[in-house]
Design a protein around this motif. Structure first.
Motif, PDB file in Angstrom:
ATOM      1  N   LYS A   1       0.118  -3.287  -0.192  1.00 45.88           N
ATOM      2  CA  LYS A   1      -0.099  -1.866  -0.468  1.00 45.88           C
ATOM      3  C   LYS A   1      -1.194  -1.294   0.441  1.00 45.88           C
ATOM      4  O   LYS A   1      -1.116  -0.141   0.876  1.00 45.88           O
ATOM      5  CB  LYS A   1      -0.481  -1.676  -1.945  1.00 45.88           C
ATOM      6  N   TYR A   2      -2.190  -2.110   0.730  1.00 43.43           N
ATOM      7  CA  TYR A   2      -3.257  -1.689   1.640  1.00 43.43           C
ATOM      8  C   TYR A   2      -2.685  -1.331   3.015  1.00 43.43           C
ATOM      9  O   TYR A   2      -2.986  -0.279   3.588  1.00 43.43           O
ATOM     10  CB  TYR A   2      -4.302  -2.806   1.763  1.00 43.43           C
ATOM     11  N   ARG A   3      -1.857  -2.211   3.547  1.00 44.87           N
ATOM     12  CA  ARG A   3      -1.289  -1.979   4.882  1.00 44.87           C
ATOM     13  C   ARG A   3      -0.404  -0.743   4.891  1.00 44.87           C
ATOM     14  O   ARG A   3      -0.358  -0.002   5.881  1.00 44.87           O
ATOM     15  CB  ARG A   3      -0.518  -3.219   5.335  1.00 44.87           C
ATOM     16  N   GLN A   4       0.281  -0.523   3.786  1.00 43.47           N
ATOM     17  CA  GLN A   4       1.112   0.678   3.682  1.00 43.47           C
ATOM     18  C   GLN A   4       0.242   1.938   3.722  1.00 43.47           C
ATOM     19  O   GLN A   4       0.558   2.896   4.431  1.00 43.47           O
ATOM     20  CB  GLN A   4       1.917   0.643   2.384  1.00 43.47           C
ATOM     21  N   LEU A   5      -0.860   1.929   2.983  1.00 40.34           N
ATOM     22  CA  LEU A   5      -1.745   3.092   2.945  1.00 40.34           C
ATOM     23  C   LEU A   5      -2.417   3.337   4.293  1.00 40.34           C
ATOM     24  O   LEU A   5      -2.553   4.488   4.734  1.00 40.34           O
ATOM     25  CB  LEU A   5      -2.816   2.910   1.869  1.00 40.34           C
ATOM     26  N   ILE A   6      -2.845   2.274   4.953  1.00 38.81           N
ATOM     27  CA  ILE A   6      -3.568   2.426   6.211  1.00 38.81           C
ATOM     28  C   ILE A   6      -2.646   2.722   7.380  1.00 38.81           C
ATOM     29  O   ILE A   6      -2.880   3.654   8.161  1.00 38.81           O
ATOM     30  CB  ILE A   6      -4.406   1.155   6.518  1.00 38.81           C
ATOM     31  N   HIS A   7      -1.571   1.958   7.511  1.00 34.71           N
ATOM     32  CA  HIS A   7      -0.746   2.052   8.712  1.00 34.71           C
ATOM     33  C   HIS A   7       0.426   3.029   8.584  1.00 34.71           C
ATOM     34  O   HIS A   7       0.884   3.562   9.597  1.00 34.71           O
ATOM     35  CB  HIS A   7      -0.246   0.658   9.094  1.00 34.71           C
ATOM     36  N   SER A   8       0.905   3.250   7.361  1.00 34.64           N
ATOM     37  CA  SER A   8       2.011   4.204   7.184  1.00 34.64           C
ATOM     38  C   SER A   8       1.494   5.560   6.704  1.00 34.64           C
ATOM     39  O   SER A   8       1.801   6.595   7.289  1.00 34.64           O
ATOM     40  CB  SER A   8       3.038   3.653   6.196  1.00 34.64           C
ATOM     41  N   GLU A   9       0.706   5.548   5.638  1.00 34.75           N
ATOM     42  CA  GLU A   9       0.174   6.801   5.099  1.00 34.75           C
ATOM     43  C   GLU A   9      -1.008   7.328   5.905  1.00 34.75           C
ATOM     44  O   GLU A   9      -1.308   8.519   5.883  1.00 34.75           O
ATOM     45  CB  GLU A   9      -0.256   6.603   3.638  1.00 34.75           C
TER      46      GLU A   9
END
Length: 411
Positions: free
Chosen positions: A105-113
């Motif tokens: 979820k962290y990677r999604q927030l940082i790299h996608s969102e």
């Protein structure tokens, strides 16, 4: 015919030029919202502040996460949806109290969102898993709850700032009072996970330094439904007091079963701030009466900012705030002040002002200690009293400016 060919060529050239300009413009816009050179140059440049939450929204910790989100949103509502002069967008992800899920979820927030700032998590295990990723990506994490001690010691990072409390603060705050005023022998209980062990370690160290003795340590599994075997072992030691740390639904079950097992009124029960908090005292009701706790917040604290906070919270949510509500509120407050003082939401600018930053909270004055990135704050020794059909933690003594040691006293 020749004129027609020249016109066609000019038209094609014009279309090619337009296409090239569109590509260049698109690349320019894209670069403004990406993570570049390890720093978070993102939507903050356009006047929008994007904040990502990693919280445990399912399981035992779900009510804690709800309080943090509620408090944060209340602060936003009172400040026209803005922090540091920037309109705020929020994105909330459920880590399921699982470090591997949290990393995804962290990677999604940082790299996608492409969020500017992170808030959370609940679990110490999760914050330890996130720490190296945050350090690598140079993204500011406002730790809204996870209390793991090493986050202020061996795992301290310039990009992580705790707004809640450490396990050392939670476990040690009431120990001296209990040793001097309640009894010299104690059995201690906590869930068998990092936070539980750290809290009891801190209590034992402070309790025994004050002349007490921990005669037995018990560690039930997280999500234990039946505490009877542990209560049997604890009472068999015939201690002067029993000291415990449990949160969420575990805490409600433990306090309720303590009374059902016949120990209420027989062996004094003391505990961490959670046992004096609305999240446990309201559903546990009369079973929570008489517990002595070391709290850092109560909706009954007598200061003007707290009165305003409680009134606004009740109006919005129809219930009293708990410690996790105020942690969410304070997470927004520290972001607001940091972005304002830095004049930017860029991580490198924020960390310059977050070290040593001070502000007033409904729980009292808060300063982020630059030696540990942990809040210096008041704790209150309180005893739960039954009043008007509800439990009120009445403050017996104030322990001012509780400051975490700069290095671990356990090494």
């Amino acid at each position: 015919m020749a004129k027609k060919k020249r016109f066609l060529k000019m038209k094609i050239a014009t279309l090619i030029m337009i296409a090239v300009m569109l590509v260049i413009t698109g690349c320019s816009q894209s670069s403004g919202t990406s993570v570049k050179d390890g720093s978070n140059e993102s939507k903050s440049s356009s006047g929008t502040l994007k904040i990502g939450f990693i919280l445990s929204q399912t399981g035992t910790f779900a009510p804690l996460s709800e309080g943090i989100i509620n408090g944060f949103k209340l602060y936003l509502e009172k400040h026209d949806g803005m922090l540091g002069g920037k309109k705020v967008e929020i994105k909330v992800e459920d880590d399921e109290a699982n470090p591997q899920v949290a990393l995804r979820k962290y990677r999604q927030l940082i790299h996608s969102e492409k969020v500017d700032i992170l808030v959370g998590p609940i679990s110490s295990s999760v914050v330890y898993a996130l720490r190296d990723e945050v350090e690598k990506d140079k993204i500011v994490l406002i730790d809204a709850n996870a209390a793991g001690d090493d986050l202020s010691w061996s795992k301290k990072s310039d990009y992580v700032y705790r707004i809640s409390f450490s396990n050392w603060q939670n476990g040690s705050s009431a120990a001296k009072y209990l040793a001097n005023n309640v009894g010299k022998t104690a059995v201690v209980l906590a869930p068998d996970y990092p936070a539980g062990k750290e809290v009891l370690r801190a209590f034992k160290d402070a309790f025994e330094a004050a002349g007490g003795k921990v005669v037995k340590e018990l560690y039930p599994k997280l999500n234990t439904n039946d505490f009877a075997p542990y209560l049997q072992q604890a009472s068999a030691e015939n201690p002067d007091l029993i000291y415990a740390f449990f949160t969420g639904s575990d805490g409600i079950r433990f306090v309720t079963q303590y009374k059902e097992f016949g120990l209420k009124g027989q062996i004094p029960l003391a505990g961490t701030l959670e046992f004096g908090d609305e999240l446990i005292t309201q559903p546990a009701g009369e079973a929570a009466e008489g517990i002595i706790t070391g709290i850092n917040y109560s909706p009954y604290l007598d200061n003007e900012l707290n009165k305003q906070f409680v009134q606004a919270y009740e109006e919005k949510y129809g219930k009293l705030p708990n410690i996790f509500s105020v942690q969410g509120y304070d997470s927004a407050a520290i972001i607001d002040k940091a972005v304002t003082e830095a004049g930017s939401a860029n991580s490198e600018d924020l960390i310059k002002v977050l070290k040593g930053i001070s502000f007033d909270s409904p729980r009292g004055p808060i300063t982020i200690d630059p030696a540990t990135n942990n809040p210096i704050q008041n704790f209150y020794i309180a005893k739960n009293k039954l009043k008007d059909g509800g439990i009120v933690p009445e403050v017996i003594e104030t322990v001012e400016n509780v400051t975490m040691p700069e290095t671990s006293p356990f090494e």
